[in-house]
Design a protein around this motif. Structure first.
Motif, PDB file in Angstrom:
ATOM      1  N   LEU A 304       0.888  -1.216  -0.078  1.00 34.32           N
ATOM      2  CA  LEU A 304      -0.029  -0.037  -0.046  1.00 34.32           C
ATOM      3  C   LEU A 304       0.985   1.210  -0.034  1.00 34.32           C
ATOM      4  CD1 LEU A 304      -2.782  -1.259   2.491  1.00 34.32           C
ATOM      5  CD2 LEU A 304      -2.713  -1.480  -0.042  1.00 34.32           C
ATOM      6  N   GLU A 306       2.212   4.744  -2.556  1.00 31.64           N
ATOM      7  CA  GLU A 306       1.716   5.728  -3.537  1.00 31.64           C
ATOM      8  C   GLU A 306       1.896   5.294  -4.983  1.00 31.64           C
ATOM      9  OE1 GLU A 306       3.656   9.511  -4.014  1.00 31.64           O
ATOM     10  OE2 GLU A 306       1.915  10.117  -4.884  1.00 31.64           O
ATOM     11  N   VAL A 310      -3.384   2.831  -4.766  1.00 30.68           N
ATOM     12  CA  VAL A 310      -4.262   2.555  -3.787  1.00 30.68           C
ATOM     13  C   VAL A 310      -5.439   3.740  -3.716  1.00 30.68           C
ATOM     14  CG1 VAL A 310      -4.647   1.466  -1.697  1.00 30.68           C
ATOM     15  CG2 VAL A 310      -2.445   1.626  -2.520  1.00 30.68           C
ATOM     16  N   ASP A 311      -5.076   4.810  -3.738  1.00 33.01           N
ATOM     17  CA  ASP A 311      -6.111   6.058  -3.650  1.00 33.01           C
ATOM     18  C   ASP A 311      -7.079   6.072  -4.939  1.00 33.01           C
ATOM     19  OD1 ASP A 311      -3.488   6.723  -4.941  1.00 33.01           O
ATOM     20  OD2 ASP A 311      -3.927   8.867  -4.855  1.00 33.01           O
ATOM     21  N   ALA A 314      -9.412   3.186  -4.070  1.00 35.15           N
ATOM     22  CA  ALA A 314     -10.375   3.742  -3.219  1.00 35.15           C
ATOM     23  C   ALA A 314     -11.548   4.887  -3.596  1.00 35.15           C
ATOM     24  CB  ALA A 314      -9.859   4.776  -1.837  1.00 35.15           C
ATOM     25  N   ASP A 334       1.379   1.886   3.929  1.00 39.63           N
ATOM     26  CA  ASP A 334       1.221   3.107   4.625  1.00 39.63           C
ATOM     27  C   ASP A 334      -0.222   3.169   5.382  1.00 39.63           C
ATOM     28  OD1 ASP A 334       0.371   5.913   4.600  1.00 39.63           O
ATOM     29  OD2 ASP A 334       1.752   6.361   3.002  1.00 39.63           O
ATOM     30  N   ARG A 336      -2.017   5.685   5.996  1.00 43.29           N
ATOM     31  CA  ARG A 336      -3.279   6.368   5.349  1.00 43.29           C
ATOM     32  C   ARG A 336      -4.044   5.549   4.260  1.00 43.29           C
ATOM     33  NH1 ARG A 336      -0.487  10.233   1.377  1.00 43.29           N
ATOM     34  NH2 ARG A 336       0.943   8.777   1.456  1.00 43.29           N
ATOM     35  N   TYR A 337      -3.544   4.858   3.682  1.00 45.32           N
ATOM     36  CA  TYR A 337      -4.354   3.946   2.857  1.00 45.32           C
ATOM     37  C   TYR A 337      -5.161   2.925   3.528  1.00 45.32           C
ATOM     38  CZ  TYR A 337      -1.392   6.300  -0.663  1.00 45.32           C
ATOM     39  OH  TYR A 337      -0.680   7.165  -1.376  1.00 45.32           O
ATOM     40  N   GLU A 338      -4.378   2.363   4.534  1.00 42.45           N
ATOM     41  CA  GLU A 338      -5.121   1.134   5.240  1.00 42.45           C
ATOM     42  C   GLU A 338      -6.261   1.713   5.980  1.00 42.45           C
ATOM     43  OE1 GLU A 338      -1.268  -1.540   6.630  1.00 42.45           O
ATOM     44  OE2 GLU A 338      -2.375  -0.573   8.409  1.00 42.45           O
ATOM     45  N   ALA A 340      -7.962   4.533   4.720  1.00 41.43           N
ATOM     46  CA  ALA A 340      -9.257   4.661   3.565  1.00 41.43           C
ATOM     47  C   ALA A 340      -9.893   3.483   3.287  1.00 41.43           C
ATOM     48  CB  ALA A 340      -8.479   5.403   2.562  1.00 41.43           C
TER      49      ALA A 340
END
Ligand code: ADP
Ligand code: GLC
Length: 490
Positions: A304, A306, A310-311, A314, A334, A336-338, A340
């Motif tokens: 996960l 950049e 992954v964003d 999402a 990351d 942040r992604y977990e 989201a």
């Protein structure tokens, strides 16, 4: 040829990504075509124990830069390749992964840890430990081995040195003090050597000083010469154009073989595609998703980060889930992604399965059970998962960059007509473009099962083995050696 292959990860002993897969399978493939390929990696915690069943013996003990170290010899599983393990408990016997501690913080002494790996590789290749084996070619991989070409550069009797970039985004950058602490010749603190905007760059050692620089797909080899993908090194890479090339990774077709994969509920192949359904039902049940053959199952596996977009997943998913899709993701990285993704799974209970962590068997079962694999990487030097997907009849939806562009043929009118289509490619790294492309895939899956099956068969029959690429490395090694000999005689 006698080749020393140096890597900071080798499957199954240590793996954080595709480098480990390549480091296990390329040496085997080269050995299979008649070369002698010995592999060197650090003995992280647990590695010596994991190698024990294959036989482990002590070959050398010494001290370098004040570090007591031992060199053990084992084998790559199921092969005749020697595996040399660099044991230095003070640097490598730690919890966590090869690069960082359990909370994800890089080990502060990483420059020291990997400089030691580099010094040992350079010595070992020249038989400085008296093992009776000298390398013709030393093949280094990624920044962790970047000092090897520099260390050998000025040595009279040395092997040809090849440096492979698996990911230019990881450069091994450290403060200037790390350079001085390593007591490298002061002249290398220069923009033409290791200095990179006031920092020490391990990867520059490889790019500047190797006889040949390669990367893991032809498209990425072209991309990294541009500002968009060059991570600030595009100028240097342009300068090194004459020795820079891209060789596509292969995959280990015995580990990734849907006919005989012990992780699966049911083996299947291009002539028994209907059996793939058993795997879909099994993974839906394993993940707590509705066991519904008519819900399209989208899958994704990976770090996960950049890089992996992954964003974008999402962002694109809510619309696809509302349209009836199911989604499973296996990955870690990351937070942040977990976060989201966790929110998404709360918003769509029973439709989204999120598995945070690392699970080799589950990765195989997702590849086998999913209908569509999402890989919207912003950049992708090669990427292995899209090839695993193609081999498992799971059609990939990919951003057309790097190795993704080199391995997936978009289902456009022409490729559908001539039968070459194997997946779906989009060209803008945005959630909207991914969403549109995934919808195009889902529509074909729903409305034209025959065309879908033809694409599956095409992908499953495509040769992604190492055969061709191992030959390409063989030619590259031979050319580097010939050039080295010519220079020596001149
Ligand atoms: P990268 O090296 O950039 O991470 P690749 O596609 O080349 O990407 O290789 C990733 C490899 O790591 C594949 O073998 C993939 O199956 C594996 N992998 C990544 N994340 C996980 C995970 N969470 N669990 C199991 N395997 C994983
Ligand atoms: C890197 C890249 C990936 C590649 C792998 C093996 O981790 O991100 O694209 O497949 O190395 O070469």
């Amino acid at each position: 040829m006698r080749i020393l292959f140096v890597s900071s990860e080798v499957f199954p002993f240590a793996k954080t990504g595709g480098l480990a897969d390549v480091s296990a399978s390329l040496p085997r493939a080269l050995q299979a075509i008649g070369h002698q390929v010995n592999v060197l990696m650090p003995a992280y915690r647990g590695v010596l124990a994991a190698a024990q069943p294959l036989g482990v013996r002590l070959r050398h003990a010494t001290e370098i830069d004040g570090h007591g170290l031992r060199l053990f010899e084992s084998r790559l599983p199921g092969s005749r390749n020697k595996l040399w393990l660099l044991d230095c408990p003070a640097l490598f016997d730690r919890a966590g992964n090869p690069y960082h501690n359990e909370s994800g913080h890089d080990w502060p002494d990483n420059p020291v840890r990997f400089a030691l790996l580099c010094r040992v590789a350079a010595l070992l290749a020249c038989d400085a430990f008296g093992l009776g084996w000298q390398a013709d070619v030393l093949h280094c991989n990624d920044w962790q081995t970047g000092l090897v070409p520099l260390l050998l550069h000025e040595q009279a009797a040395r092997p040809a040195v090849v440096f492979t970039i698996h990911n230019l985004a990881y450069q091994g950058l450290f403060p200037e003090s790390a350079f001085h602490a390593l007591r490298l010749p002061a002249r290398h603190w220069h923009p033409d050597a290791l200095e990179f905007h006031g920092q020490m760059s391990f990867i520059k050692g490889g790019i500047v000083f190797a006889d040949r620089v390669t990367t893991v797909s032809p498209t990425y080899a072209a991309e990294i010469r541009t500002a968009a993908f060059g991570c600030g090194l595009e100028g240097l890479l342009q300068h090194r154009s004459a020795v820079l090339s891209g060789i596509l990774n292969g995959i280990d077709t015995s580990v990734w073989n849907p006919l005989r994969d012990p992780a699966l509920a049911q083996g299947f192949g291009a002539t028994s595609l209907t059996e793939k359904r058993v795997n879909k039902r099994a993974i839906q049940s394993e993940l707590g998703l509705a066991e519904d053959a008519d819900s399209v199952l989208l899958g994704s596996i990976g770090r996960l980060a950049e890089q992996k977009g992954v964003d974008l997943i999402a962002g694109a998913l809510p619309a696809l889930l509302r349209g009836g899709a199911q989604f499973v993701l296996l990955g870690s990285g990351d937070s942040r992604y977990e976060q989201a993704l966790a929110e998404l799974s709360l918003a769509f209970p029973g439709r989204v399965a999120l598995r945070l962590g690392y699970d080799e068997g589950l990765a195989h079962r997702i590849e086998a059970g999913a209908d569509i694999f999402l890989m919207p990487s912003r950049f992708e030097p090669c990427g292995l998962n899209q090839m695993y997907s193609l081999r498992y009849g799971t059609l990939p939806v990919v951003h057309g960059v790097g190795g993704l562009a080199d391995t997936v043929v978009d289902a456009c009118e022409a490729s559908m007509k001539d039968g070459s289509a194997t997946g779906f490619v989009f060209h803008e790294p945005s959630a909207a473009a991914l969403g549109e492309c995934a919808l195009r895939a889902i529509t074909l899956w729903r409305e034209n099962p025959e065309a879908w099956a033809r694409m599956q068969v095409r992908g499953m029959r495509t040769d992604f083995s190492w055969r061709a690429s191992a030959r390409a490395y063989e030619d590259l090694y031979a050319a580097a050696l010939a050039q080295l000999h010519a220079a020596r005689c001149a």
